[in-house]
Design an enzyme around this catalytic site. Structure first.
Site, PDB file in Angstrom:
ATOM      1  N   VAL A  78       0.859  -1.179   0.000  1.00 42.91           N
ATOM      2  CA  VAL A  78       0.000   0.000   0.000  1.00 42.91           C
ATOM      3  C   VAL A  78       0.901   1.237   0.000  1.00 42.91           C
ATOM      4  CG1 VAL A  78      -1.870   1.184   1.186  1.00 42.91           C
ATOM      5  CG2 VAL A  78      -1.645  -1.305   1.378  1.00 42.91           C
ATOM      6  N   GLY A  79       1.869   1.223   0.921  1.00 42.33           N
ATOM      7  CA  GLY A  79       2.766   2.361   1.066  1.00 42.33           C
ATOM      8  C   GLY A  79       3.646   2.552  -0.160  1.00 42.33           C
ATOM      9  N   GLY A 157      -9.292   6.331   6.146  1.00 42.56           N
ATOM     10  CA  GLY A 157      -9.398   5.665   4.845  1.00 42.56           C
ATOM     11  C   GLY A 157      -9.914   4.251   5.041  1.00 42.56           C
ATOM     12  N   ARG A 158      -9.507   3.368   4.145  1.00 42.33           N
ATOM     13  CA  ARG A 158     -10.015   1.983   4.198  1.00 42.33           C
ATOM     14  C   ARG A 158      -9.686   1.300   5.521  1.00 42.33           C
ATOM     15  NH1 ARG A 158      -7.370   2.620  -0.452  1.00 42.33           N
ATOM     16  NH2 ARG A 158      -8.573   2.619  -2.389  1.00 42.33           N
ATOM     17  N   ARG A 239       2.685   4.117   9.535  1.00 39.49           N
ATOM     18  CA  ARG A 239       4.121   4.185   9.273  1.00 39.49           C
ATOM     19  C   ARG A 239       4.800   4.820  10.477  1.00 39.49           C
ATOM     20  NH1 ARG A 239       3.589   0.883   5.931  1.00 39.49           N
ATOM     21  NH2 ARG A 239       4.256   0.923   3.746  1.00 39.49           N
ATOM     22  N   ASP A 263       3.217  -1.255  15.212  1.00 38.68           N
ATOM     23  CA  ASP A 263       3.579  -2.288  14.241  1.00 38.68           C
ATOM     24  C   ASP A 263       4.592  -1.743  13.243  1.00 38.68           C
ATOM     25  OD1 ASP A 263       3.311  -4.884  13.030  1.00 38.68           O
ATOM     26  OD2 ASP A 263       2.249  -3.900  11.385  1.00 38.68           O
ATOM     27  N   HIS A 287       6.137  -5.067  11.850  1.00 37.46           N
ATOM     28  CA  HIS A 287       5.483  -4.652  10.600  1.00 37.46           C
ATOM     29  C   HIS A 287       4.773  -5.832   9.937  1.00 37.46           C
ATOM     30  CE1 HIS A 287       5.654  -1.554   7.098  1.00 37.46           C
ATOM     31  NE2 HIS A 287       4.566  -2.307   7.027  1.00 37.46           N
ATOM     32  N   GLY A 289       1.215  -6.032   9.874  1.00 38.07           N
ATOM     33  CA  GLY A 289      -0.209  -5.686   9.777  1.00 38.07           C
ATOM     34  C   GLY A 289      -0.931  -6.348   8.615  1.00 38.07           C
TER      35      GLY A 289
END
Ligand SMILES: O=CC(=O)O
Length: 322
Positions: A78-79, A157-158, A239, A263, A287, A289
Protein backbone atom coordinates in the site's frame (compact mmCIF):
# COMPACT_ATOMS: atom_id res chain seq x y z
CA UNK A 1 7.13 -8.73 -31.05
CA UNK A 2 9.44 -9.53 -28.12
CA UNK A 3 7.72 -9.63 -24.77
CA UNK A 4 8.54 -6.79 -22.36
CA UNK A 5 10.95 -7.84 -19.63
CA UNK A 6 10.11 -7.31 -15.98
CA UNK A 7 12.17 -7.77 -12.85
CA UNK A 8 10.55 -9.12 -9.67
CA UNK A 9 12.66 -8.18 -6.65
CA UNK A 10 11.47 -10.86 -4.21
CA UNK A 11 9.92 -14.29 -3.86
CA UNK A 12 6.18 -13.62 -4.23
CA UNK A 13 3.19 -15.98 -4.28
CA UNK A 14 2.99 -18.06 -7.49
CA UNK A 15 -0.39 -16.59 -8.38
CA UNK A 16 1.35 -13.28 -9.13
CA UNK A 17 4.15 -14.84 -11.17
CA UNK A 18 1.62 -16.84 -13.18
CA UNK A 19 -0.11 -13.65 -14.26
CA UNK A 20 3.16 -11.95 -15.16
CA UNK A 21 4.35 -14.91 -17.23
CA UNK A 22 1.31 -14.83 -19.50
CA UNK A 23 2.45 -11.80 -21.44
CA UNK A 24 5.84 -10.81 -20.04
CA UNK A 25 9.33 -12.21 -19.69
CA UNK A 26 10.02 -12.47 -15.98
CA UNK A 27 13.40 -12.16 -14.31
CA UNK A 28 13.24 -12.90 -10.63
CA UNK A 29 15.12 -12.58 -7.32
CA UNK A 30 13.58 -15.74 -5.91
CA UNK A 31 14.39 -15.26 -2.24
CA UNK A 32 12.53 -14.41 0.96
CA UNK A 33 15.31 -11.96 1.76
CA UNK A 34 15.74 -8.55 0.20
CA UNK A 35 18.04 -8.39 -2.79
CA UNK A 36 21.37 -6.67 -2.01
CA UNK A 37 21.39 -3.18 -3.45
CA UNK A 38 24.30 -3.75 -5.87
CA UNK A 39 22.62 -6.89 -7.26
CA UNK A 40 19.40 -4.97 -7.70
CA UNK A 41 21.11 -2.16 -9.56
CA UNK A 42 22.79 -4.70 -11.85
CA UNK A 43 19.72 -6.85 -12.43
CA UNK A 44 17.30 -4.08 -13.39
CA UNK A 45 19.48 -2.84 -16.25
CA UNK A 46 17.41 -2.66 -19.42
CA UNK A 47 14.10 -3.97 -18.01
CA UNK A 48 10.71 -2.54 -18.98
CA UNK A 49 9.07 -2.93 -15.60
CA UNK A 50 9.84 -3.68 -11.96
CA UNK A 51 7.67 -5.37 -9.35
CA UNK A 52 9.11 -4.31 -6.01
CA UNK A 53 8.35 -4.37 -2.29
CA UNK A 54 8.62 -1.72 0.42
CA UNK A 55 12.23 -2.63 1.16
CA UNK A 56 13.49 -1.75 -2.33
CA UNK A 57 14.40 1.91 -2.59
CA UNK A 58 13.25 3.13 -5.97
CA UNK A 59 15.26 6.32 -6.29
CA UNK A 60 17.17 8.24 -8.93
CA UNK A 61 20.12 5.85 -8.73
CA UNK A 62 17.93 2.84 -9.39
CA UNK A 63 15.96 4.50 -12.17
CA UNK A 64 19.23 5.44 -13.80
CA UNK A 65 20.55 1.89 -13.43
CA UNK A 66 17.38 0.53 -15.06
CA UNK A 67 17.77 2.88 -18.01
CA UNK A 68 15.43 4.32 -20.59
CA UNK A 69 13.45 1.11 -21.29
CA UNK A 70 11.83 1.36 -17.87
CA UNK A 71 8.17 2.30 -18.12
CA UNK A 72 6.47 1.01 -14.99
CA UNK A 73 7.03 0.31 -11.30
CA UNK A 74 4.47 -1.78 -9.45
CA UNK A 75 4.86 -2.08 -5.71
CA UNK A 76 3.41 -5.02 -3.81
CA UNK A 77 2.38 -2.72 -1.00
CA UNK A 78 0.00 0.00 0.00
CA UNK A 79 2.77 2.36 1.07
CA UNK A 80 4.79 4.12 -1.61
CA UNK A 81 7.28 6.08 0.49
CA UNK A 82 10.12 3.89 -0.82
CA UNK A 83 9.48 5.27 -4.32
CA UNK A 84 10.68 8.66 -5.51
CA UNK A 85 7.52 9.50 -7.41
CA UNK A 86 8.74 12.87 -8.61
CA UNK A 87 11.74 11.25 -10.22
CA UNK A 88 9.46 8.60 -11.77
CA UNK A 89 7.16 11.34 -13.11
CA UNK A 90 10.11 13.17 -14.58
CA UNK A 91 11.12 10.03 -16.47
CA UNK A 92 7.53 9.17 -17.44
CA UNK A 93 7.69 5.96 -15.44
CA UNK A 94 4.22 4.89 -14.26
CA UNK A 95 3.83 3.86 -10.62
CA UNK A 96 1.10 1.73 -9.07
CA UNK A 97 0.49 0.38 -5.59
CA UNK A 98 -1.95 -2.26 -4.33
CA UNK A 99 -4.20 -0.52 -1.82
CA UNK A 100 -7.56 -2.30 -1.95
CA UNK A 101 -6.50 -5.81 -1.07
CA UNK A 102 -4.64 -5.20 2.18
CA UNK A 103 -7.18 -3.16 4.14
CA UNK A 104 -8.99 -6.01 5.87
CA UNK A 105 -5.86 -7.63 7.21
CA UNK A 106 -4.45 -4.24 8.31
CA UNK A 107 -7.69 -3.28 10.07
CA UNK A 108 -7.99 -6.69 11.73
CA UNK A 109 -4.42 -6.50 12.97
CA UNK A 110 -4.97 -2.98 14.33
CA UNK A 111 -7.93 -4.30 16.32
CA UNK A 112 -5.75 -7.16 17.60
CA UNK A 113 -3.21 -4.63 18.90
CA UNK A 114 -5.97 -2.52 20.48
CA UNK A 115 -7.35 -5.51 22.40
CA UNK A 116 -3.91 -6.86 23.27
CA UNK A 117 -2.90 -3.48 24.71
CA UNK A 118 -6.16 -2.57 26.45
CA UNK A 119 -6.34 -6.00 28.12
CA UNK A 120 -2.59 -6.19 28.86
CA UNK A 121 -2.52 -9.67 27.39
CA UNK A 122 1.25 -9.82 26.80
CA UNK A 123 1.97 -8.90 30.41
CA UNK A 124 -0.30 -11.71 31.53
CA UNK A 125 1.35 -14.24 29.24
CA UNK A 126 4.82 -13.13 30.31
CA UNK A 127 3.80 -13.50 33.96
CA UNK A 128 2.76 -17.10 33.30
CA UNK A 129 6.09 -17.95 31.68
CA UNK A 130 8.20 -16.16 34.33
CA UNK A 131 6.45 -17.97 37.19
CA UNK A 132 4.90 -14.77 38.58
CA UNK A 133 1.42 -16.28 38.29
CA UNK A 134 0.22 -16.97 41.82
CA UNK A 135 -3.20 -17.34 43.43
CA UNK A 136 -5.91 -15.25 41.71
CA UNK A 137 -5.78 -11.59 42.64
CA UNK A 138 -8.63 -9.26 41.77
CA UNK A 139 -6.49 -6.23 40.96
CA UNK A 140 -3.64 -7.94 39.14
CA UNK A 141 -2.97 -6.88 35.51
CA UNK A 142 -6.28 -5.10 35.09
CA UNK A 143 -6.91 -3.46 31.75
CA UNK A 144 -9.97 -1.78 30.28
CA UNK A 145 -12.89 -2.74 28.06
CA UNK A 146 -14.03 -1.16 24.82
CA UNK A 147 -17.54 -0.61 26.18
CA UNK A 148 -18.42 3.10 26.40
CA UNK A 149 -14.87 4.20 25.49
CA UNK A 150 -14.10 6.76 22.83
CA UNK A 151 -12.36 5.31 19.82
CA UNK A 152 -10.33 7.85 17.86
CA UNK A 153 -9.01 7.24 14.37
CA UNK A 154 -6.31 9.36 12.74
CA UNK A 155 -6.73 8.90 8.97
CA UNK A 156 -10.15 7.56 8.05
CA UNK A 157 -9.40 5.66 4.84
CA UNK A 158 -10.02 1.98 4.20
CA UNK A 159 -8.04 0.83 7.22
CA UNK A 160 -9.38 3.46 9.61
CA UNK A 161 -12.93 2.73 8.54
CA UNK A 162 -12.22 -1.01 8.84
CA UNK A 163 -11.07 -0.54 12.44
CA UNK A 164 -14.18 1.50 13.29
CA UNK A 165 -16.47 -1.07 11.65
CA UNK A 166 -14.87 -3.90 13.60
CA UNK A 167 -14.85 -2.15 16.99
CA UNK A 168 -18.36 -0.67 16.76
CA UNK A 169 -19.94 -4.04 17.77
CA UNK A 170 -17.76 -4.02 20.90
CA UNK A 171 -20.09 -1.23 22.03
CA UNK A 172 -17.60 1.59 22.07
CA UNK A 173 -19.33 4.72 23.29
CA UNK A 174 -18.26 7.06 20.54
CA UNK A 175 -16.16 6.97 17.37
CA UNK A 176 -14.35 10.14 16.31
CA UNK A 177 -11.86 10.63 13.51
CA UNK A 178 -9.53 13.23 12.13
CA UNK A 179 -8.81 13.42 8.42
CA UNK A 180 -8.33 16.11 5.80
CA UNK A 181 -11.68 15.19 4.34
CA UNK A 182 -15.06 14.24 5.70
CA UNK A 183 -15.53 10.58 4.83
CA UNK A 184 -19.03 9.88 3.47
CA UNK A 185 -18.99 6.32 4.79
CA UNK A 186 -18.31 7.60 8.33
CA UNK A 187 -22.10 7.67 8.83
CA UNK A 188 -22.19 3.89 8.47
CA UNK A 189 -20.37 3.59 11.80
CA UNK A 190 -21.66 6.81 13.28
CA UNK A 191 -18.17 8.33 13.32
CA UNK A 192 -17.76 12.05 13.79
CA UNK A 193 -15.11 14.24 12.13
CA UNK A 194 -13.24 16.27 14.77
CA UNK A 195 -10.18 18.52 14.94
CA UNK A 196 -6.82 16.96 15.72
CA UNK A 197 -6.89 18.53 19.20
CA UNK A 198 -10.30 17.04 19.95
CA UNK A 199 -9.12 13.65 18.74
CA UNK A 200 -6.17 13.85 21.12
CA UNK A 201 -8.21 15.22 24.05
CA UNK A 202 -11.06 12.73 23.84
CA UNK A 203 -9.76 9.38 22.55
CA UNK A 204 -9.35 6.52 25.01
CA UNK A 205 -8.09 4.39 22.15
CA UNK A 206 -6.27 6.28 19.41
CA UNK A 207 -5.44 4.37 16.22
CA UNK A 208 -3.11 5.84 13.62
CA UNK A 209 -4.25 4.63 10.20
CA UNK A 210 -3.16 7.47 7.89
CA UNK A 211 -0.98 7.82 4.83
CA UNK A 212 2.39 9.43 5.10
CA UNK A 213 2.12 13.01 3.85
CA UNK A 214 3.76 16.32 4.71
CA UNK A 215 0.88 16.84 7.19
CA UNK A 216 1.20 13.49 8.93
CA UNK A 217 4.98 13.13 9.32
CA UNK A 218 5.72 13.56 13.04
CA UNK A 219 2.13 14.69 13.63
CA UNK A 220 2.39 12.81 16.94
CA UNK A 221 5.07 14.78 18.77
CA UNK A 222 5.61 16.18 22.25
CA UNK A 223 2.86 18.76 21.79
CA UNK A 224 0.36 16.18 20.55
CA UNK A 225 1.14 13.76 23.37
CA UNK A 226 0.65 16.57 25.89
CA UNK A 227 -2.96 16.85 24.70
CA UNK A 228 -3.79 13.14 24.98
CA UNK A 229 -6.12 11.77 27.60
CA UNK A 230 -4.90 10.14 30.82
CA UNK A 231 -5.16 6.36 30.60
CA UNK A 232 -5.34 6.36 26.79
CA UNK A 233 -3.61 3.91 24.48
CA UNK A 234 -2.01 4.69 21.14
CA UNK A 235 -1.80 2.15 18.31
CA UNK A 236 0.17 2.78 15.12
CA UNK A 237 -0.13 0.44 12.15
CA UNK A 238 0.48 3.12 9.50
CA UNK A 239 4.12 4.18 9.27
CA UNK A 240 6.76 4.88 11.91
CA UNK A 241 7.41 8.42 10.66
CA UNK A 242 3.98 9.60 11.83
CA UNK A 243 5.30 9.47 15.40
CA UNK A 244 8.27 11.30 16.85
CA UNK A 245 9.59 8.27 18.68
CA UNK A 246 11.86 10.10 21.13
CA UNK A 247 8.89 12.24 22.16
CA UNK A 248 6.75 9.11 22.54
CA UNK A 249 9.30 7.46 24.83
CA UNK A 250 9.29 10.58 27.02
CA UNK A 251 5.50 10.80 26.98
CA UNK A 252 5.15 7.14 28.02
CA UNK A 253 7.60 7.78 30.86
CA UNK A 254 5.45 10.70 31.95
CA UNK A 255 2.37 8.43 31.82
CA UNK A 256 0.33 9.83 28.90
CA UNK A 257 -0.45 7.99 26.72
CA UNK A 258 -0.63 5.13 29.16
CA UNK A 259 0.54 2.54 26.64
CA UNK A 260 1.44 2.20 22.99
CA UNK A 261 1.46 -0.57 20.40
CA UNK A 262 3.52 -0.04 17.28
CA UNK A 263 3.58 -2.29 14.24
CA UNK A 264 5.72 0.23 12.39
CA UNK A 265 8.80 2.12 13.50
CA UNK A 266 11.47 4.37 12.09
CA UNK A 267 13.81 2.70 11.19
CA UNK A 268 12.71 -0.90 10.78
CA UNK A 269 13.90 -2.88 12.54
CA UNK A 270 14.19 -0.54 15.49
CA UNK A 271 17.58 -0.96 17.27
CA UNK A 272 17.31 -3.29 20.24
CA UNK A 273 18.51 -0.59 22.64
CA UNK A 274 15.96 2.04 21.56
CA UNK A 275 14.03 3.31 24.62
CA UNK A 276 10.72 2.17 23.07
CA UNK A 277 12.04 -1.38 22.63
CA UNK A 278 12.59 -1.76 26.33
CA UNK A 279 9.69 0.34 27.56
CA UNK A 280 7.36 -1.73 29.78
CA UNK A 281 4.25 -0.07 28.35
CA UNK A 282 5.17 -0.23 24.69
CA UNK A 283 4.53 -3.27 22.51
CA UNK A 284 6.32 -3.52 19.18
CA UNK A 285 5.45 -5.97 16.41
CA UNK A 286 7.56 -6.42 13.29
CA UNK A 287 5.48 -4.65 10.60
CA UNK A 288 3.10 -7.56 10.14
CA UNK A 289 -0.21 -5.69 9.78
CA UNK A 290 -0.94 -7.13 6.34
CA UNK A 291 0.80 -10.47 6.88
CA UNK A 292 -1.88 -13.02 6.10
CA UNK A 293 -1.59 -15.59 3.33
CA UNK A 294 -4.81 -14.34 1.68
CA UNK A 295 -3.55 -10.80 1.59
CA UNK A 296 -0.09 -11.69 0.37
CA UNK A 297 -1.60 -13.65 -2.53
CA UNK A 298 -4.03 -10.84 -3.32
CA UNK A 299 -1.24 -8.25 -3.16
CA UNK A 300 0.94 -10.27 -5.52
CA UNK A 301 -1.95 -10.70 -7.95
CA UNK A 302 -2.85 -7.01 -7.81
CA UNK A 303 0.78 -5.92 -8.26
CA UNK A 304 1.25 -8.34 -11.17
CA UNK A 305 -1.91 -7.15 -12.91
CA UNK A 306 -0.95 -3.52 -12.37
CA UNK A 307 2.45 -4.09 -13.94
CA UNK A 308 1.03 -6.05 -16.85
CA UNK A 309 -1.62 -3.42 -17.62
CA UNK A 310 0.80 -0.52 -17.29
CA UNK A 311 3.08 -2.14 -19.85
CA UNK A 312 0.63 -3.72 -22.26
CA UNK A 313 -2.84 -2.31 -21.61
CA UNK A 314 -5.87 -4.49 -20.88
CA UNK A 315 -5.60 -7.99 -22.33
CA UNK A 316 -8.09 -9.08 -25.03
CA UNK A 317 -9.65 -11.54 -22.60
CA UNK A 318 -10.92 -8.34 -21.02
CA UNK A 319 -13.25 -7.74 -18.16
CA UNK A 320 -12.97 -11.10 -16.42
CA UNK A 321 -9.29 -10.69 -15.94
CA UNK A 322 -9.15 -7.75 -13.54
O1 LIG B 1 2.84 -1.78 5.16
C1 LIG B 1 2.52 -2.45 4.24
C2 LIG B 1 2.14 -1.91 2.97
O2 LIG B 1 2.37 -0.72 2.73
O3 LIG B 1 1.61 -2.68 2.16
Amino acid sequence: MAKPVVYVTRKIPDAGLKILRQRLTVKHWDSEDAIPRDELLKNVAGVDGILCTISDKIDKELLEAAGSNLKAISTMSVGETHIDKQECDRRLVHVANAPEVASDSAAEFTVALVLLTARRLLEGMEAVVSGEWGPWRPMWIVGFEMVDRTLGIFGFGRVGFGVARRLRPFNVGKIIYHDLFRAGYADQVDAKLVTFDTLLNESDILCICCNVTAQTVHAFDKEAFSKMKAGSILVNTARGTVINQDDLAEALDAGIPHAAALDVTEPEPLPLDHPLMVHPRCIISPHMGTATMDTRINMAVAAAKNLDVMLLGMPDSGENWL
